[in-house]
Motif scaffolding. Structure first.
Motif, PDB file in Angstrom:
ATOM      1  N   ARG A  10       0.816  -1.145   0.085  1.00  0.00           N
ATOM      2  CA  ARG A  10       0.178   0.172  -0.135  1.00  0.00           C
ATOM      3  C   ARG A  10       0.861   1.111  -0.042  1.00  0.00           C
ATOM      4  NH1 ARG A  10      -0.746   1.169   5.563  1.00  0.00           N
ATOM      5  NH2 ARG A  10       0.512  -0.386   6.814  1.00  0.00           N
ATOM      6  N   GLU A  11       0.336   2.405  -0.196  1.00  0.00           N
ATOM      7  CA  GLU A  11       0.840   3.453  -0.176  1.00  0.00           C
ATOM      8  C   GLU A  11       1.875   3.921   1.038  1.00  0.00           C
ATOM      9  OE1 GLU A  11       1.760   6.916  -2.807  1.00  0.00           O
ATOM     10  OE2 GLU A  11       0.537   5.190  -3.257  1.00  0.00           O
ATOM     11  N   ALA A  12       1.466   3.715   2.035  1.00  0.00           N
ATOM     12  CA  ALA A  12       2.402   4.039   3.427  1.00  0.00           C
ATOM     13  C   ALA A  12       3.626   3.017   3.087  1.00  0.00           C
ATOM     14  CB  ALA A  12       1.483   3.489   4.632  1.00  0.00           C
ATOM     15  N   ASP A  13       3.481   1.935   2.531  1.00  0.00           N
ATOM     16  CA  ASP A  13       4.852   1.292   2.545  1.00  0.00           C
ATOM     17  C   ASP A  13       5.826   1.790   1.550  1.00  0.00           C
ATOM     18  OD1 ASP A  13       3.520  -0.864   4.113  1.00  0.00           O
ATOM     19  OD2 ASP A  13       2.938  -1.932   2.265  1.00  0.00           O
ATOM     20  N   VAL A  14       5.595   2.691   0.457  1.00  0.00           N
ATOM     21  CA  VAL A  14       6.156   3.133  -0.384  1.00  0.00           C
ATOM     22  C   VAL A  14       7.053   4.232   0.511  1.00  0.00           C
ATOM     23  CG1 VAL A  14       6.224   4.932  -2.338  1.00  0.00           C
ATOM     24  CG2 VAL A  14       4.498   2.809  -2.260  1.00  0.00           C
ATOM     25  N   TYR A  15       6.431   4.792   1.335  1.00  0.00           N
ATOM     26  CA  TYR A  15       7.140   6.064   1.925  1.00  0.00           C
ATOM     27  C   TYR A  15       8.107   5.494   3.107  1.00  0.00           C
ATOM     28  CZ  TYR A  15       4.676   8.830  -1.055  1.00  0.00           C
ATOM     29  OH  TYR A  15       4.216   9.388  -2.286  1.00  0.00           O
ATOM     30  N   VAL A  16       7.901   4.377   3.483  1.00  0.00           N
ATOM     31  CA  VAL A  16       8.673   3.551   4.170  1.00  0.00           C
ATOM     32  C   VAL A  16       9.918   3.016   3.864  1.00  0.00           C
ATOM     33  CG1 VAL A  16       9.202   1.613   5.747  1.00  0.00           C
ATOM     34  CG2 VAL A  16       6.906   2.833   5.941  1.00  0.00           C
ATOM     35  N   LEU A  45       9.475   2.549  -8.960  1.00  0.00           N
ATOM     36  CA  LEU A  45       9.656   1.068  -8.847  1.00  0.00           C
ATOM     37  C   LEU A  45       8.385   0.552  -7.748  1.00  0.00           C
ATOM     38  CD1 LEU A  45      13.130   0.218  -9.037  1.00  0.00           C
ATOM     39  CD2 LEU A  45      11.595   0.234 -10.995  1.00  0.00           C
ATOM     40  N   ALA A  46       8.185   1.209  -6.691  1.00  0.00           N
ATOM     41  CA  ALA A  46       7.167   0.766  -5.527  1.00  0.00           C
ATOM     42  C   ALA A  46       6.018   1.048  -6.004  1.00  0.00           C
ATOM     43  CB  ALA A  46       7.635   1.746  -4.395  1.00  0.00           C
ATOM     44  N   HIS A  47       5.796   2.322  -6.920  1.00  0.00           N
ATOM     45  CA  HIS A  47       4.195   2.516  -7.482  1.00  0.00           C
ATOM     46  C   HIS A  47       3.783   1.240  -8.387  1.00  0.00           C
ATOM     47  CE1 HIS A  47       4.227   6.713  -5.665  1.00  0.00           C
ATOM     48  NE2 HIS A  47       3.332   5.896  -5.081  1.00  0.00           N
ATOM     49  N   GLY A  54       0.064  -5.611  -7.790  1.00  0.00           N
ATOM     50  CA  GLY A  54      -0.891  -5.917  -6.550  1.00  0.00           C
ATOM     51  C   GLY A  54      -0.086  -5.753  -5.252  1.00  0.00           C
ATOM     52  N   GLY A  55       1.244  -5.647  -5.597  1.00  0.00           N
ATOM     53  CA  GLY A  55       2.353  -5.637  -4.408  1.00  0.00           C
ATOM     54  C   GLY A  55       3.499  -6.369  -4.853  1.00  0.00           C
ATOM     55  N   GLY A  56       4.268  -6.267  -3.842  1.00  0.00           N
ATOM     56  CA  GLY A  56       5.653  -7.231  -4.172  1.00  0.00           C
ATOM     57  C   GLY A  56       6.603  -6.802  -2.833  1.00  0.00           C
ATOM     58  N   GLU A  57       7.897  -7.058  -3.378  1.00  0.00           N
ATOM     59  CA  GLU A  57       8.780  -6.651  -2.246  1.00  0.00           C
ATOM     60  C   GLU A  57      10.004  -5.845  -2.951  1.00  0.00           C
ATOM     61  OE1 GLU A  57       9.375 -10.521   0.284  1.00  0.00           O
ATOM     62  OE2 GLU A  57      10.764 -10.302  -1.132  1.00  0.00           O
ATOM     63  N   MET A  58      10.487  -4.763  -2.162  1.00  0.00           N
ATOM     64  CA  MET A  58      11.649  -3.886  -2.564  1.00  0.00           C
ATOM     65  C   MET A  58      12.706  -4.089  -1.562  1.00  0.00           C
ATOM     66  SD  MET A  58      11.759   0.063  -3.170  1.00  0.00           S
ATOM     67  CE  MET A  58      10.831  -0.019  -5.091  1.00  0.00           C
ATOM     68  N   THR A  59      14.070  -4.329  -2.141  1.00  0.00           N
ATOM     69  CA  THR A  59      15.243  -4.685  -1.347  1.00  0.00           C
ATOM     70  C   THR A  59      16.101  -3.364  -1.828  1.00  0.00           C
ATOM     71  OG1 THR A  59      14.960  -7.006  -1.237  1.00  0.00           O
ATOM     72  CG2 THR A  59      17.153  -5.899  -0.913  1.00  0.00           C
TER      73      THR A  59
END
Length: 136
Positions: A10-16, A45-47, A54-59
């Motif tokens: 979700r959007e909050a995860d992008v900003y973390v 990339l997060a967006h 529908g989501g995923g992971e970012m390292t």
């Protein structure tokens, strides 16, 4: 090698993730311009993870080549529908979601290294790296 993985749903995860990338770029003394490039990469990339898969992971990983060089790698992974035509997806203006179509082509231009792998039906991995050379 310092590495942190974020679940992007979700959007909050992008900003973390963005906050972590900004902190690392500042600690590694990237220029303001390169910090902004790294931030744009993380945002795009997060967006894309949310919008297309529908989501995923970012390292986000701190890289070191030698005593004089540091870098930041951003890797976004998903198990979404994949990209059937990568070359088309990397063209300016191409979009499947009625956006400007500047995301992936922009990330490729802003970063020093860029790689994308995608298999329709299995997902996509995008890896982008920005290098900084330490001055003595």
């Amino acid at each position: 090698m310092e590495s942190t993985t974020f679940r992007i749903q979700r959007e909050a995860d992008v900003y973390v993730a963005l906050s972590s990338g900004r902190r690392l770029a500042t600690e590694l003394q990237f220029s303001e311009t390169d910090r902004t490039r790294i931030e744009i990469c993380i945002l795009e990339l997060a967006h894309n993870l949310i919008r297309h898969a529908g989501g995923g992971e970012m390292t986000i990983t701190v890289l070191r080549r030698d005593d004089q060089t540091a870098g930041i790698a951003i890797e976004a992974r998903d198990n979404g529908p994949g990209i059937p035509d990568i070359e088309l997806a990397l063209q300016d203006g191409y979009s499947t979601t009625h956006s400007l179509g500047a995301g992936l082509p922009g990330v490729r231009r802003l970063m020093d290294d860029f790689h994308i792998q995608s298999t329709p039906g299995l997902g996509t991995t995008v890896r982008a790296v920005k290098w900084r050379t330490t001055r003595r």
